[in-house]
Design an enzyme around this catalytic site. Structure first.
Site, PDB file in Angstrom:
ATOM      1  N   GLU A  32      37.593  43.797  -5.897  1.00 50.24           N
ATOM      2  CA  GLU A  32      37.545  42.386  -6.298  1.00 50.24           C
ATOM      3  C   GLU A  32      38.946  41.819  -6.139  1.00 50.24           C
ATOM      4  O   GLU A  32      39.928  42.434  -6.576  1.00 50.24           O
ATOM      5  CB  GLU A  32      37.058  42.273  -7.754  1.00 50.24           C
ATOM      6  CG  GLU A  32      37.180  40.887  -8.368  1.00 50.24           C
ATOM      7  CD  GLU A  32      36.382  39.810  -7.621  1.00 50.24           C
ATOM      8  OE1 GLU A  32      35.142  39.889  -7.607  1.00 50.24           O
ATOM      9  OE2 GLU A  32      37.020  38.892  -7.064  1.00 50.24           O
TER      10      GLU A  32
ATOM     11  N   LYS B 247      30.460  26.956 -18.871  1.00 49.90           N
ATOM     12  CA  LYS B 247      29.578  25.778 -18.912  1.00 49.90           C
ATOM     13  C   LYS B 247      28.828  25.705 -20.246  1.00 49.90           C
ATOM     14  O   LYS B 247      28.751  24.666 -20.886  1.00 49.90           O
ATOM     15  CB  LYS B 247      28.609  25.858 -17.723  1.00 49.90           C
ATOM     16  CG  LYS B 247      27.556  24.790 -17.614  1.00 49.90           C
ATOM     17  CD  LYS B 247      26.301  25.081 -18.384  1.00 49.90           C
ATOM     18  CE  LYS B 247      25.633  26.385 -18.126  1.00 49.90           C
ATOM     19  NZ  LYS B 247      24.988  26.515 -16.842  1.00 49.90           N
TER      20      LYS B 247
ATOM     21  N   GLU C 182      24.031  19.159 -15.411  1.00 54.44           N
ATOM     22  CA  GLU C 182      24.681  19.788 -16.561  1.00 54.44           C
ATOM     23  C   GLU C 182      26.043  19.148 -16.835  1.00 54.44           C
ATOM     24  O   GLU C 182      26.359  18.783 -17.966  1.00 54.44           O
ATOM     25  CB  GLU C 182      24.826  21.297 -16.325  1.00 54.44           C
ATOM     26  CG  GLU C 182      23.478  22.016 -16.391  1.00 54.44           C
ATOM     27  CD  GLU C 182      23.589  23.516 -16.238  1.00 54.44           C
ATOM     28  OE1 GLU C 182      24.615  24.010 -15.717  1.00 54.44           O
ATOM     29  OE2 GLU C 182      22.643  24.223 -16.645  1.00 54.44           O
TER      30      GLU C 182
ATOM     31  N   ALA D 141      16.645  27.702 -17.153  1.00 52.81           N
ATOM     32  CA  ALA D 141      17.009  26.592 -18.039  1.00 52.81           C
ATOM     33  C   ALA D 141      18.089  25.770 -17.364  1.00 52.81           C
ATOM     34  O   ALA D 141      18.885  26.287 -16.586  1.00 52.81           O
ATOM     35  CB  ALA D 141      17.528  27.121 -19.368  1.00 52.81           C
TER      36      ALA D 141
ATOM     37  N   HIS E  15       5.482  26.849 -37.989  1.00 57.19           N
ATOM     38  CA  HIS E  15       5.588  25.470 -38.456  1.00 57.19           C
ATOM     39  C   HIS E  15       6.744  25.316 -39.434  1.00 57.19           C
ATOM     40  O   HIS E  15       6.931  26.183 -40.280  1.00 57.19           O
ATOM     41  CB  HIS E  15       4.275  25.087 -39.142  1.00 57.19           C
ATOM     42  CG  HIS E  15       4.205  23.630 -39.493  1.00 57.19           C
ATOM     43  ND1 HIS E  15       4.104  22.640 -38.530  1.00 57.19           N
ATOM     44  CD2 HIS E  15       4.247  23.013 -40.693  1.00 57.19           C
ATOM     45  CE1 HIS E  15       4.068  21.468 -39.142  1.00 57.19           C
ATOM     46  NE2 HIS E  15       4.163  21.657 -40.436  1.00 57.19           N
TER      47      HIS E  15
HETATM   48  P1  NDP Z   1      21.293  22.479  -6.325  1.00 59.34           P
HETATM   49  O1  NDP Z   1      20.742  22.977  -5.057  1.00 59.34           O
HETATM   50  O2  NDP Z   1      20.570  22.717  -7.596  1.00 59.34           O
HETATM   51  O3  NDP Z   1      21.534  20.907  -6.212  1.00 59.34           O
HETATM   52  C1  NDP Z   1      22.271  20.352  -5.174  1.00 59.34           C
HETATM   53  C2  NDP Z   1      22.162  18.854  -5.287  1.00 59.34           C
HETATM   54  O4  NDP Z   1      23.004  18.237  -4.352  1.00 59.34           O
HETATM   55  C3  NDP Z   1      20.740  18.356  -4.982  1.00 59.34           C
HETATM   56  O5  NDP Z   1      20.467  17.305  -5.859  1.00 59.34           O
HETATM   57  C4  NDP Z   1      20.859  17.885  -3.553  1.00 59.34           C
HETATM   58  O6  NDP Z   1      19.960  16.858  -3.253  1.00 59.34           O
HETATM   59  C5  NDP Z   1      22.254  17.335  -3.547  1.00 59.34           C
HETATM   60  N1  NDP Z   1      22.858  17.326  -2.215  1.00 59.34           N
HETATM   61  C6  NDP Z   1      22.913  18.333  -1.321  1.00 59.34           C
HETATM   62  N2  NDP Z   1      23.561  17.943  -0.216  1.00 59.34           N
HETATM   63  C7  NDP Z   1      23.917  16.647  -0.411  1.00 59.34           C
HETATM   64  C8  NDP Z   1      24.588  15.692   0.374  1.00 59.34           C
HETATM   65  N3  NDP Z   1      25.023  15.988   1.594  1.00 59.34           N
HETATM   66  N4  NDP Z   1      24.777  14.452  -0.139  1.00 59.34           N
HETATM   67  C9  NDP Z   1      24.324  14.145  -1.383  1.00 59.34           C
HETATM   68  N5  NDP Z   1      23.681  15.014  -2.177  1.00 59.34           N
HETATM   69  C10 NDP Z   1      23.481  16.265  -1.684  1.00 59.34           C
HETATM   70  O7  NDP Z   1      22.766  23.053  -6.364  1.00 59.34           O
HETATM   71  P2  NDP Z   1      23.844  23.138  -7.507  1.00 59.34           P
HETATM   72  O8  NDP Z   1      25.134  23.080  -6.786  1.00 59.34           O
HETATM   73  O9  NDP Z   1      23.584  22.162  -8.597  1.00 59.34           O
HETATM   74  O10 NDP Z   1      23.624  24.585  -8.093  1.00 59.34           O
HETATM   75  C11 NDP Z   1      23.491  25.703  -7.221  1.00 59.34           C
HETATM   76  C12 NDP Z   1      22.570  26.723  -7.816  1.00 59.34           C
HETATM   77  O11 NDP Z   1      23.222  27.413  -8.847  1.00 59.34           O
HETATM   78  C13 NDP Z   1      21.316  26.124  -8.460  1.00 59.34           C
HETATM   79  O12 NDP Z   1      20.320  25.872  -7.530  1.00 59.34           O
HETATM   80  C14 NDP Z   1      20.949  27.191  -9.443  1.00 59.34           C
HETATM   81  O13 NDP Z   1      20.146  28.147  -8.809  1.00 59.34           O
HETATM   82  C15 NDP Z   1      22.282  27.784  -9.825  1.00 59.34           C
HETATM   83  N6  NDP Z   1      22.692  27.268 -11.143  1.00 59.34           N
HETATM   84  C16 NDP Z   1      21.964  27.627 -12.235  1.00 59.34           C
HETATM   85  C17 NDP Z   1      22.285  27.138 -13.470  1.00 59.34           C
HETATM   86  C18 NDP Z   1      21.449  27.522 -14.644  1.00 59.34           C
HETATM   87  O14 NDP Z   1      20.731  28.507 -14.579  1.00 59.34           O
HETATM   88  N7  NDP Z   1      21.485  26.762 -15.733  1.00 59.34           N
HETATM   89  C19 NDP Z   1      23.402  26.246 -13.680  1.00 59.34           C
HETATM   90  C20 NDP Z   1      24.104  25.914 -12.468  1.00 59.34           C
HETATM   91  C21 NDP Z   1      23.744  26.422 -11.259  1.00 59.34           C
HETATM   92  P3  NDP Z   1      18.434  17.146  -2.848  1.00 59.34           P
HETATM   93  O15 NDP Z   1      17.690  17.216  -4.130  1.00 59.34           O
HETATM   94  O16 NDP Z   1      18.098  15.968  -2.031  1.00 59.34           O
HETATM   95  O17 NDP Z   1      18.426  18.413  -2.077  1.00 59.34           O
END
Ligand code: NDP
Length: 452
Positions: free
Chosen positions: A35, A51, A182, A341, A436
């Site tokens: 790493e 977070k 978030e 979540a 409840h």
């Molecule tokens: P996501 O894939 O969840 O969301 C990406 C967002 O960015 C979507 O709304 C997407 O739009 C938008 N987007 C993508 N490309 C563009 C662009 N060129 N212009 C404008 N908007 C764009 O990714 P995140 O980065 O939020 O998180 C990555 C992953 O990490 C998640 O999918 C999840 O699996 C994991 N994660 C889990 C968490 C948890 O368990 N609580 C917390 C944080 C992350 P569109 O909807 O149109 O594709």
């Protein structure tokens, strides 16, 4: 038989890598792990853990506000100390980095600090030193993706959000996914004026449509300015911070612009090409059902390889690889009914299929849905509401989708996920006695399906 320095060498000390290394070592394997940064990966350093700590911090703002309804008179308006929160978070993360280091050490894993590159299917080079292993595991995770947009040098990604200085009074968030929602919620709670831009008609693509509408409405009520069907076209440096120009020409001033527009696998600079490891169309390491790459001795788990970017999925995949190589043998991981979540305010918890996906997969479905003000908010003065939805396959009565927006949704849905994986029917839900008074009891008391 060729001899190797290690039975398993892992590249990447995040959730998946550390779990695999530890478990393999506990099975008696000789294990090395490289790493280059702090141990714990995204989850511990710039993801789930910090977070959630910040989400708790934001929650206090709500609690202080609500306490008046319960008779609490605060001597003065509560003041939030951002610098103190950052210091406390950093201390806790450093403690966790140490915990990871001792877990590896105590399991007998050799920790190699530095950037690792594959030289061939059995050899890894770290700072000029070569290490050979019978099996290699790549668990290098992912990194934020930022689209090509003029002025992208003025934006930050989620990696930088935890240590912003000073606290952003005006935060503009681009994206509608997990991370965008978030951080929009968290910084809104901490006192920033938050605007969130999303290119689609609804936040959270892939989640149930009713849930998506409901959570956007609740986030709006809480103070986030959610703007849908809109894209940022450029960012410039103004006199008081970044200025974002929108597709319709309007401009928004901010102190910080966060792009949370997805994450991409960390595959650069690892020597994957030299070793002959094939990538898929998304640039992730292509693996088979046993997480084996195109090079039979090289495996990959977690965000560098799969579509489900969740820490517990990386952990589960790591265990499958270790069992196959050093334990009880091959087994398949079941990706159906993975609960998840989103720590928005209020929280989202979900398991199984959206209504639309359930109809496509299971045919006719019955939908049960409920929306209410929780008992807590009868006196708190907050207008926050809770949403719950069940999707039931008509032919079998099986609950195939369970969705919630409301306090502690993640905590509640985890337990229901066990029942859903066990194939629980709606009749079984109905015959379960509720607790409840809780919000969760609503999941076992919904009787009338939605019309249609
Ligand atoms: P996501 O894939 O969840 O969301 C990406 C967002 O960015 C979507 O709304 C997407 O739009 C938008 N987007 C993508 N490309 C563009 C662009 N060129 N212009 C404008 N908007 C764009 O990714 P995140 O980065 O939020 O998180 C990555 C992953 O990490 C998640 O999918 C999840 O699996 C994991 N994660 C889990 C968490 C948890 O368990 N609580 C917390 C944080 C992350 P569109 O909807 O149109 O594709």
């Amino acid at each position: 038989m060729p001899t190797f320095d290690f039975d398993l060498f892992v590249i990447g000390g995040g959730s998946g890598g550390v779990r695999a290394a530890r478990m393999a070592a506990q099975q008696g394997a000789r294990v090395g792990l490289a790493e280059a940064a702090e141990l714990g990966g995204t989850c511990v350093n710039v993801g789930c853990i910090p977070k959630k700590l910040y989400s708790y911090a934001a929650g206090y703002a709500e609690s202080f506000e609500e306490s008046a309804g319960y008779g609490w008179k605060l001597p003065e308006a509560p003041q939030f100390d951002w610098a103190y929160l950052k210091t406390q978070r950093a201390k806790e993360i450093t403690r966790l980095n140490g915990v990871y280091a001792s877990l590896l050490k105590n399991s007998g894993v050799t920790l190699v600090t530095g950037w690792a590159q594959l030289a061939d299917g059995h050899t890894v080079e770290v700072d000029g030193k070569r290490h050979t292993a019978r099996h290699l595991l790549v668990a290098t995770g992912g990194t934020p993706f930022v689209p090509e947009i003029p002025g992208r040098e003025h934006i930050v990604t989620s990696d930088a959000m935890f240590d912003l200085s000073p606290f952003p009074k005006r935060l503009l968030v681009v994206g509608g996914g997990y991370i965008a929602c978030e951080f929009a919620s968290i910084f809104n709670g901490l006192g920033a004026k938050v605007t969130q831009l999303h290119r689609r008609a609804h936040l959270l693509t892939g989640f149930d449509d009713d849930l998506r509408q409901f959570v956007a409405h609740e986030m709006g009520k809480a103070g986030v300015d959610v703007r849908l069907n809109i894209e940022a076209t450029s960012i410039a440096r103004g006199p008081n911070g970044p200025v974002v120009t929108l597709a319709r020409g309007q401009q928004i001033d901010a102190d910080t612009v966060l792009f949370a527009t997805g994450r991409v696998p960390n595959t650069q600079g690892l020597g994957l090409e030299a070793a002959g490891v094939a990538l898929d169309e998304r640039g992730a390491i292509a693996v088979d059902a046993n997480y084996r790459s195109s090079v039979p001795s090289i495996y990959a788990v977690g965000d560098v390889s799969t579509r489900v970017q969740l820490t517990p999925v990386a952990l589960a995949e790591a265990m499958v690889v270790v069992d196959a190589l050093f334990g009880q043998g091959k087994r398949a991981l079941d990706y159906e009914f993975i609960p998840t979540a989103v720590f928005t305010h209020p929280n989202i918890g979900t398991c199984g299929y959206t209504e639309i996906d359930a109809r496509a997969r299971f045919g006719e479905v019955a939908v049960f849905s409920s929306e209410f003000k929780s008992l807590r908010h009868t006196l708190s003065g907050r207008g926050e509401r809770t949403f719950m939805k069940l999707v039931v396959q008509k032919a079998t009565d099986r609950v195939v989708g369970l969705h919630m927006v409301g306090a502690d949704a993640g905590e509640i849905v985890q337990g229901f996920a066990v029942a859903m994986r066990a194939g629980a029917t709606k009749a079984l839900f109905d015959s379960t006695v509720g607790i409840h008074p809780t919000a969760a009891e609503e999941f076992v008391t919904m009787r009338e399906p939605m019309p249609g």
